[in-house]
Write an enzyme that holds these catalytic residues in place. Sequence first.
Site, PDB file in Angstrom:
ATOM      1  N   GLY A 332       0.822  -1.199   0.000  1.00  0.00           N
ATOM      2  CA  GLY A 332       0.000   0.000   0.000  1.00  0.00           C
ATOM      3  C   GLY A 332       0.854   1.246   0.000  1.00  0.00           C
ATOM      4  O   GLY A 332       2.040   1.218   0.331  1.00  0.00           O
ATOM      5  N   SER A 333       0.255   2.360  -0.403  1.00  0.00           N
ATOM      6  CA  SER A 333       0.947   3.638  -0.369  1.00  0.00           C
ATOM      7  C   SER A 333      -0.076   4.739  -0.211  1.00  0.00           C
ATOM      8  O   SER A 333      -1.251   4.571  -0.558  1.00  0.00           O
ATOM      9  CB  SER A 333       1.764   3.857  -1.656  1.00  0.00           C
ATOM     10  OG  SER A 333       0.915   3.835  -2.785  1.00  0.00           O
ATOM     11  N   GLY A 334       0.357   5.867   0.331  1.00  0.00           N
ATOM     12  CA  GLY A 334      -0.547   6.980   0.555  1.00  0.00           C
ATOM     13  C   GLY A 334       0.200   8.280   0.663  1.00  0.00           C
ATOM     14  O   GLY A 334       1.379   8.383   0.288  1.00  0.00           O
ATOM     15  N   PHE A 336       1.390   9.833   3.176  1.00  0.00           N
ATOM     16  CA  PHE A 336       2.479   9.943   4.127  1.00  0.00           C
ATOM     17  C   PHE A 336       3.529   8.845   4.022  1.00  0.00           C
ATOM     18  O   PHE A 336       4.476   8.831   4.807  1.00  0.00           O
ATOM     19  CB  PHE A 336       1.918   9.975   5.550  1.00  0.00           C
ATOM     20  CG  PHE A 336       0.937  11.089   5.757  1.00  0.00           C
ATOM     21  CD1 PHE A 336       1.339  12.411   5.644  1.00  0.00           C
ATOM     22  CD2 PHE A 336      -0.382  10.820   6.033  1.00  0.00           C
ATOM     23  CE1 PHE A 336       0.442  13.443   5.829  1.00  0.00           C
ATOM     24  CE2 PHE A 336      -1.291  11.846   6.213  1.00  0.00           C
ATOM     25  CZ  PHE A 336      -0.880  13.166   6.103  1.00  0.00           C
ATOM     26  N   GLY A 337       3.373   7.923   3.088  1.00  0.00           N
ATOM     27  CA  GLY A 337       4.406   6.918   2.968  1.00  0.00           C
ATOM     28  C   GLY A 337       3.946   5.659   2.271  1.00  0.00           C
ATOM     29  O   GLY A 337       2.789   5.531   1.857  1.00  0.00           O
ATOM     30  N   LYS A 354       5.862   0.933   7.617  1.00  0.00           N
ATOM     31  CA  LYS A 354       5.468   2.154   6.912  1.00  0.00           C
ATOM     32  C   LYS A 354       6.669   3.079   6.822  1.00  0.00           C
ATOM     33  O   LYS A 354       7.132   3.626   7.820  1.00  0.00           O
ATOM     34  CB  LYS A 354       4.321   2.858   7.635  1.00  0.00           C
ATOM     35  CG  LYS A 354       3.883   4.130   6.914  1.00  0.00           C
ATOM     36  CD  LYS A 354       2.433   4.443   7.170  1.00  0.00           C
ATOM     37  CE  LYS A 354       1.910   5.440   6.163  1.00  0.00           C
ATOM     38  NZ  LYS A 354       0.466   5.566   6.161  1.00  0.00           N
ATOM     39  N   ASP A 460      -6.852  12.285   9.178  1.00  0.00           N
ATOM     40  CA  ASP A 460      -6.883  11.665   7.846  1.00  0.00           C
ATOM     41  C   ASP A 460      -7.632  10.338   7.883  1.00  0.00           C
ATOM     42  O   ASP A 460      -7.152   9.316   7.387  1.00  0.00           O
ATOM     43  CB  ASP A 460      -5.464  11.459   7.316  1.00  0.00           C
ATOM     44  CG  ASP A 460      -5.442  11.198   5.807  1.00  0.00           C
ATOM     45  OD1 ASP A 460      -6.357  11.677   5.104  1.00  0.00           O
ATOM     46  OD2 ASP A 460      -4.517  10.517   5.344  1.00  0.00           O
TER      47      ASP A 460
END
Length: 663
Positions: A332-334, A336-337, A354, A460
Amino acid sequence: MESLTFQSNHFEGVLPNSIGNLSTQLNALKFGSNQISGMIPAVLQNLINLNSLVMDENLFIGVIPSYFGKFQKMQGLYLSGNKLSGQIPSSIGNLTQLVQLNFSQNNLEGSIPPTIGNCQSLQQLDVSQNYLSNLKNINSLDISENNLFGKIPTTIGSFLNLEKLYLQGNSFEGIIPSSIAYLKGLELLDVSRNNLSGFIPKGLEKLLFLKYLNISFNDIEGPLPTVGVFKNLDATSIIGNNKLCGGIPQLQLPKCPKVTKSRNSLASRTIITIFCVVACLLLVSSLLVLYWRKKYTTKPSSIVSKIDLLPTISYKMLHRATNGFSLNNLIGSGTFGSIYKGVLNQEEMLVAVKVLNLQTKGATKSFVAECNVLRNVRHRNLVKILTCCSSINYNGDEFKALVFEFMTNGSLEMWLHPMADCENQSKKLSFLQRIIIAIDVASALNYLHNHCQQQIIHCDLKPSNILLDSEMIAHVSDFGLARLLTSTDDSSQKCTSTIGLKGTIGYVAPEYGMGGEASTEGDVYSYGVLVLEMFTGRMPTDDMFKDGLNLHNFVKMALPKRLAQVVDPMLLPREVEELGVATAVMIATEKDDNDNEIEVEEANNIEDSRHIDVDMQKCLLSILNIGILCSLESPKERMSMEEVIKELQLIKSAFISVGIRKG
């Protein structure tokens, strides 16, 4: 035949053995409120597919049959108001799908079997008005977060070996029984989030080993003591009780009204108090020596003690654990990292790593300090932060990462909006699963907002930040990133910072876009959008939401007549789903909260909700209304997480009760 009901008649005599010849496909057998006597016949064990057995308010004698443990599908078992005797069979623990169990008003004796702990779906347990010894030798009792109501029984004081008592998150009323003062070895007492009233029992301040007391969010009144556990600000939680007075100065409670007393009485009390203090000091000194020599064999409470955690981990170890941060390990990614699946060498522990996107340099020291704060934040619905890494990577760049426990069922986003090639494509979230997840998330937010030593604002909240474990229990992740990414050397001395965090489009509160400070109300807004998304199946960033129309307005303007058009089709009966597809669509104009005209799609058949079961309609309307109230534009008008949890628990109980009774 699926159900056989002959309740509230005047049937007498015994149950004939021929009842065992009924179809094995029978789901529900209900003959409560009659005058049927005799023993419970053995032939009932033939009906192995029963999920509801109602035989309360009769004249049955004898023991509860051990064969009841064969009813693997049983969800509701009602035997109250009979003349049953003997002990509760341990085989009851085999009923892992059991939701409601009522054995009250009988002549049962012995104790509640420990196997009852296997009934993890159990919501309501009533064994009152029997002769049970009630586990007098138990040292830890946890019945928190249920739907228990009534008064806390005074017999609780007979549990002389009790050290930890968790009663929080129920609907207990009345006073805290003074008999709790008999529990001389009590170390932890949590009665928060109930409907308790009255004064604090005097004896609580005399419990020498009481290290943690939580009475928050009740209606308790009167003077708060200043000795014992009450003199320790960090060991006592009293918020949400607006009628308390006195206490230690740090609590800043109003002064209690003065009560006139004679000088002789005051003098006598002073002498007695001094004598008691001296005696207690001598006693405590002696007990402490024995206490600290004692080797603990039980796991310490996560509330009052710090669990041993992994030490700060090195970049090299994480590099090895994730196979060099391989793309094959990327899960996964978003904003913030990026998150990688990894296996630590120690005990082959499966973890999620993370790696944070660093926008500023420095603050290495404070990052570790803040991580240590966050990894001691404990709640069953928060992803557990195991440790952190603050180092330099092999390219010489600054590197920061958090190490979490791994969640086997991925994110809520994957379940709500599966990709075409996703392995969860064939899996669906039921209504009950969704409402339980909604409760889990609300509980986590409530903890972050109201029960942490330092308040934490998430900033968030969205489906990708809600992870599901192997039992589909929801865990909120990415909480406290504001602390980590904006920390300075003195950040531990001030409230949670949220500078630079704007949240995610669609979920971010409207006041943030106008420069408003981060707040708990902002999290509530994101939660409201999340609830609407969970039960409509629509993302707030869907292409249809434009020109002033958003998910909030879309749902609000459709209810109640066009319920079926906004609810996730997966939650509807097939015929309703097909009807929704077949109806023609036209354009209508409606108004949002600010009286702005918005063009919305409207089906010709605006009464298609009538095809949904009435009870299901009520549950859906109630929960969508919660989403609407939480996502109102005005922060002051939004619900609190305390209110949300109570409302959701009621909806959940109503849904389960309807399902059992109809089964």
